[in-house]
Design a protein around this motif. Structure first.
Motif, PDB file in Angstrom:
ATOM      1  N   HIS A  50     -48.707-162.012 -57.820  1.00 43.78           N
ATOM      2  CA  HIS A  50     -48.132-162.039 -56.475  1.00 43.78           C
ATOM      3  C   HIS A  50     -47.801-160.604 -56.087  1.00 43.78           C
ATOM      4  O   HIS A  50     -47.223-159.867 -56.882  1.00 43.78           O
ATOM      5  CB  HIS A  50     -46.839-162.859 -56.437  1.00 43.78           C
ATOM      6  N   THR A  51     -48.141-160.227 -54.871  1.00 45.26           N
ATOM      7  CA  THR A  51     -47.771-158.901 -54.394  1.00 45.26           C
ATOM      8  C   THR A  51     -46.456-159.010 -53.638  1.00 45.26           C
ATOM      9  O   THR A  51     -46.266-159.922 -52.833  1.00 45.26           O
ATOM     10  CB  THR A  51     -48.852-158.305 -53.469  1.00 45.26           C
ATOM     11  N   LEU A  52     -45.559-158.110 -53.930  1.00 49.37           N
ATOM     12  CA  LEU A  52     -44.282-158.020 -53.223  1.00 49.37           C
ATOM     13  C   LEU A  52     -44.451-156.955 -52.161  1.00 49.37           C
ATOM     14  O   LEU A  52     -44.770-155.805 -52.474  1.00 49.37           O
ATOM     15  CB  LEU A  52     -43.153-157.652 -54.185  1.00 49.37           C
ATOM     16  N   ARG A  53     -44.290-157.337 -50.892  1.00 46.45           N
ATOM     17  CA  ARG A  53     -44.544-156.429 -49.775  1.00 46.45           C
ATOM     18  C   ARG A  53     -43.315-156.250 -48.902  1.00 46.45           C
ATOM     19  O   ARG A  53     -42.501-157.156 -48.768  1.00 46.45           O
ATOM     20  CB  ARG A  53     -45.677-156.970 -48.904  1.00 46.45           C
ATOM     21  N   LYS A  54     -43.239-155.089 -48.311  1.00 47.90           N
ATOM     22  CA  LYS A  54     -42.162-154.754 -47.375  1.00 47.90           C
ATOM     23  C   LYS A  54     -42.820-154.354 -46.061  1.00 47.90           C
ATOM     24  O   LYS A  54     -43.665-153.460 -46.021  1.00 47.90           O
ATOM     25  CB  LYS A  54     -41.340-153.589 -47.929  1.00 47.90           C
ATOM     26  N   ARG A  55     -42.459-155.049 -44.975  1.00 49.43           N
ATOM     27  CA  ARG A  55     -42.998-154.746 -43.655  1.00 49.43           C
ATOM     28  C   ARG A  55     -41.890-154.135 -42.801  1.00 49.43           C
ATOM     29  O   ARG A  55     -40.853-154.753 -42.584  1.00 49.43           O
ATOM     30  CB  ARG A  55     -43.534-156.009 -42.993  1.00 49.43           C
ATOM     31  N   VAL A  56     -42.103-152.907 -42.347  1.00 45.57           N
ATOM     32  CA  VAL A  56     -41.117-152.190 -41.546  1.00 45.57           C
ATOM     33  C   VAL A  56     -41.703-151.941 -40.161  1.00 45.57           C
ATOM     34  O   VAL A  56     -42.818-151.430 -40.030  1.00 45.57           O
ATOM     35  CB  VAL A  56     -40.741-150.837 -42.196  1.00 45.57           C
ATOM     36  N   THR A  57     -40.954-152.305 -39.127  1.00 45.49           N
ATOM     37  CA  THR A  57     -41.354-152.035 -37.751  1.00 45.49           C
ATOM     38  C   THR A  57     -40.451-150.940 -37.212  1.00 45.49           C
ATOM     39  O   THR A  57     -39.222-151.059 -37.271  1.00 45.49           O
ATOM     40  CB  THR A  57     -41.232-153.300 -36.883  1.00 45.49           C
ATOM     41  N   LYS A  58     -41.066-149.864 -36.702  1.00 49.00           N
ATOM     42  CA  LYS A  58     -40.306-148.721 -36.204  1.00 49.00           C
ATOM     43  C   LYS A  58     -40.498-148.545 -34.706  1.00 49.00           C
ATOM     44  O   LYS A  58     -41.575-148.790 -34.173  1.00 49.00           O
ATOM     45  CB  LYS A  58     -40.735-147.442 -36.920  1.00 49.00           C
ATOM     46  N   PHE A  59     -39.434-148.114 -34.042  1.00 56.10           N
ATOM     47  CA  PHE A  59     -39.483-147.769 -32.622  1.00 56.10           C
ATOM     48  C   PHE A  59     -40.143-146.398 -32.484  1.00 56.10           C
ATOM     49  O   PHE A  59     -39.833-145.479 -33.248  1.00 56.10           O
ATOM     50  CB  PHE A  59     -38.065-147.728 -32.038  1.00 56.10           C
ATOM     51  N   THR A  60     -41.062-146.269 -31.550  1.00 57.88           N
ATOM     52  CA  THR A  60     -41.748-144.991 -31.347  1.00 57.88           C
ATOM     53  C   THR A  60     -41.501-144.483 -29.935  1.00 57.88           C
ATOM     54  O   THR A  60     -41.394-145.247 -28.977  1.00 57.88           O
ATOM     55  CB  THR A  60     -43.268-145.122 -31.561  1.00 57.88           C
ATOM     56  N   LEU A  61     -41.416-143.173 -29.826  1.00 60.32           N
ATOM     57  CA  LEU A  61     -41.290-142.499 -28.535  1.00 60.32           C
ATOM     58  C   LEU A  61     -42.332-141.395 -28.516  1.00 60.32           C
ATOM     59  O   LEU A  61     -42.341-140.525 -29.395  1.00 60.32           O
ATOM     60  CB  LEU A  61     -39.879-141.921 -28.388  1.00 60.32           C
ATOM     61  N   PHE A  62     -43.229-141.460 -27.541  1.00 59.55           N
ATOM     62  CA  PHE A  62     -44.363-140.541 -27.465  1.00 59.55           C
ATOM     63  C   PHE A  62     -45.148-140.542 -28.777  1.00 59.55           C
ATOM     64  O   PHE A  62     -45.515-139.496 -29.299  1.00 59.55           O
ATOM     65  CB  PHE A  62     -43.910-139.123 -27.096  1.00 59.55           C
ATOM     66  N   PHE A  63     -45.367-141.754 -29.319  1.00 61.27           N
ATOM     67  CA  PHE A  63     -46.162-141.990 -30.527  1.00 61.27           C
ATOM     68  C   PHE A  63     -45.556-141.396 -31.799  1.00 61.27           C
ATOM     69  O   PHE A  63     -46.230-141.276 -32.807  1.00 61.27           O
ATOM     70  CB  PHE A  63     -47.603-141.497 -30.342  1.00 61.27           C
ATOM     71  N   VAL A  64     -44.276-141.025 -31.755  1.00 62.05           N
ATOM     72  CA  VAL A  64     -43.574-140.501 -32.929  1.00 62.05           C
ATOM     73  C   VAL A  64     -42.598-141.576 -33.401  1.00 62.05           C
ATOM     74  O   VAL A  64     -41.706-141.977 -32.652  1.00 62.05           O
ATOM     75  CB  VAL A  64     -42.800-139.207 -32.588  1.00 62.05           C
ATOM     76  N   PRO A  65     -42.766-142.084 -34.635  1.00 57.39           N
ATOM     77  CA  PRO A  65     -41.829-143.097 -35.128  1.00 57.39           C
ATOM     78  C   PRO A  65     -40.440-142.497 -35.317  1.00 57.39           C
ATOM     79  O   PRO A  65     -40.282-141.477 -35.972  1.00 57.39           O
ATOM     80  CB  PRO A  65     -42.433-143.544 -36.459  1.00 57.39           C
ATOM     81  N   LEU A  66     -39.436-143.148 -34.709  1.00 53.53           N
ATOM     82  CA  LEU A  66     -38.079-142.596 -34.745  1.00 53.53           C
ATOM     83  C   LEU A  66     -37.173-143.314 -35.743  1.00 53.53           C
ATOM     84  O   LEU A  66     -36.571-142.683 -36.592  1.00 53.53           O
ATOM     85  CB  LEU A  66     -37.457-142.652 -33.351  1.00 53.53           C
ATOM     86  N   PHE A  67     -37.034-144.629 -35.623  1.00 53.98           N
ATOM     87  CA  PHE A  67     -36.125-145.340 -36.517  1.00 53.98           C
ATOM     88  C   PHE A  67     -36.621-146.770 -36.727  1.00 53.98           C
ATOM     89  O   PHE A  67     -37.232-147.354 -35.830  1.00 53.98           O
ATOM     90  CB  PHE A  67     -34.690-145.350 -35.980  1.00 53.98           C
ATOM     91  N   PRO A  68     -36.357-147.327 -37.911  1.00 49.47           N
ATOM     92  CA  PRO A  68     -36.752-148.717 -38.156  1.00 49.47           C
ATOM     93  C   PRO A  68     -35.779-149.679 -37.493  1.00 49.47           C
ATOM     94  O   PRO A  68     -34.575-149.440 -37.482  1.00 49.47           O
ATOM     95  CB  PRO A  68     -36.686-148.842 -39.673  1.00 49.47           C
ATOM     96  N   PHE A  69     -36.314-150.766 -36.912  1.00 46.76           N
ATOM     97  CA  PHE A  69     -35.421-151.763 -36.350  1.00 46.76           C
ATOM     98  C   PHE A  69     -35.686-153.155 -36.919  1.00 46.76           C
ATOM     99  O   PHE A  69     -34.958-154.092 -36.613  1.00 46.76           O
ATOM    100  CB  PHE A  69     -35.456-151.776 -34.811  1.00 46.76           C
ATOM    101  N   SER A  70     -36.684-153.281 -37.786  1.00 44.51           N
ATOM    102  CA  SER A  70     -36.945-154.556 -38.434  1.00 44.51           C
ATOM    103  C   SER A  70     -37.552-154.304 -39.815  1.00 44.51           C
ATOM    104  O   SER A  70     -38.498-153.527 -39.941  1.00 44.51           O
ATOM    105  CB  SER A  70     -37.911-155.391 -37.598  1.00 44.51           C
TER     106      SER A  70
END
Length: 91
Positions: free
Chosen positions: A29-49
């Motif tokens: 089984h693979t253990l995975r972490k999915r992080v969604t980040k807010f981007t501004l002008f295509f630059v990832p700034l901070f994770p929100f999920s």
């Protein structure tokens, strides 16, 4: 004009041998972490999920897990002997 959006990142944290709750086979089984980040002008700034999941390599079933359980599974993968069947994981 302000350009904003989101971008997803998928990290593979560990590979564990567990008994699948769906198919019943002892499989990797693979253990995975999915992080969604807010981007501004295509630059990832901070994770929100942040979400964690395990996926059976035999049947493909994906099961969501909590952060604490993901940390325990990751520690188990780092400290346990390779190739040994681990505790069963139920859906």
């Amino acid at each position: 004009m302000i350009v904003f959006g989101t971008k997803g990142y998928l990290y593979q944290l560990a590979i564990l041998t567990l008994v699948c709750g769906s198919c019943g086979n002892p499989a990797a089984h693979t253990l995975r972490k999915r992080v969604t980040k807010f981007t501004l002008f295509f630059v990832p700034l901070f994770p929100f999920s942040t979400k964690y999941a395990t996926q059976c390599t035999f049947c493909g079933t994906e099961v969501k897990v909590e952060r604490e359980q993901a940390e325990q599974l990751q520690a188990q993968a780092a400290g346990g002997p390779a190739g040994q069947a681990r505790q069963p994981y139920q859906n």
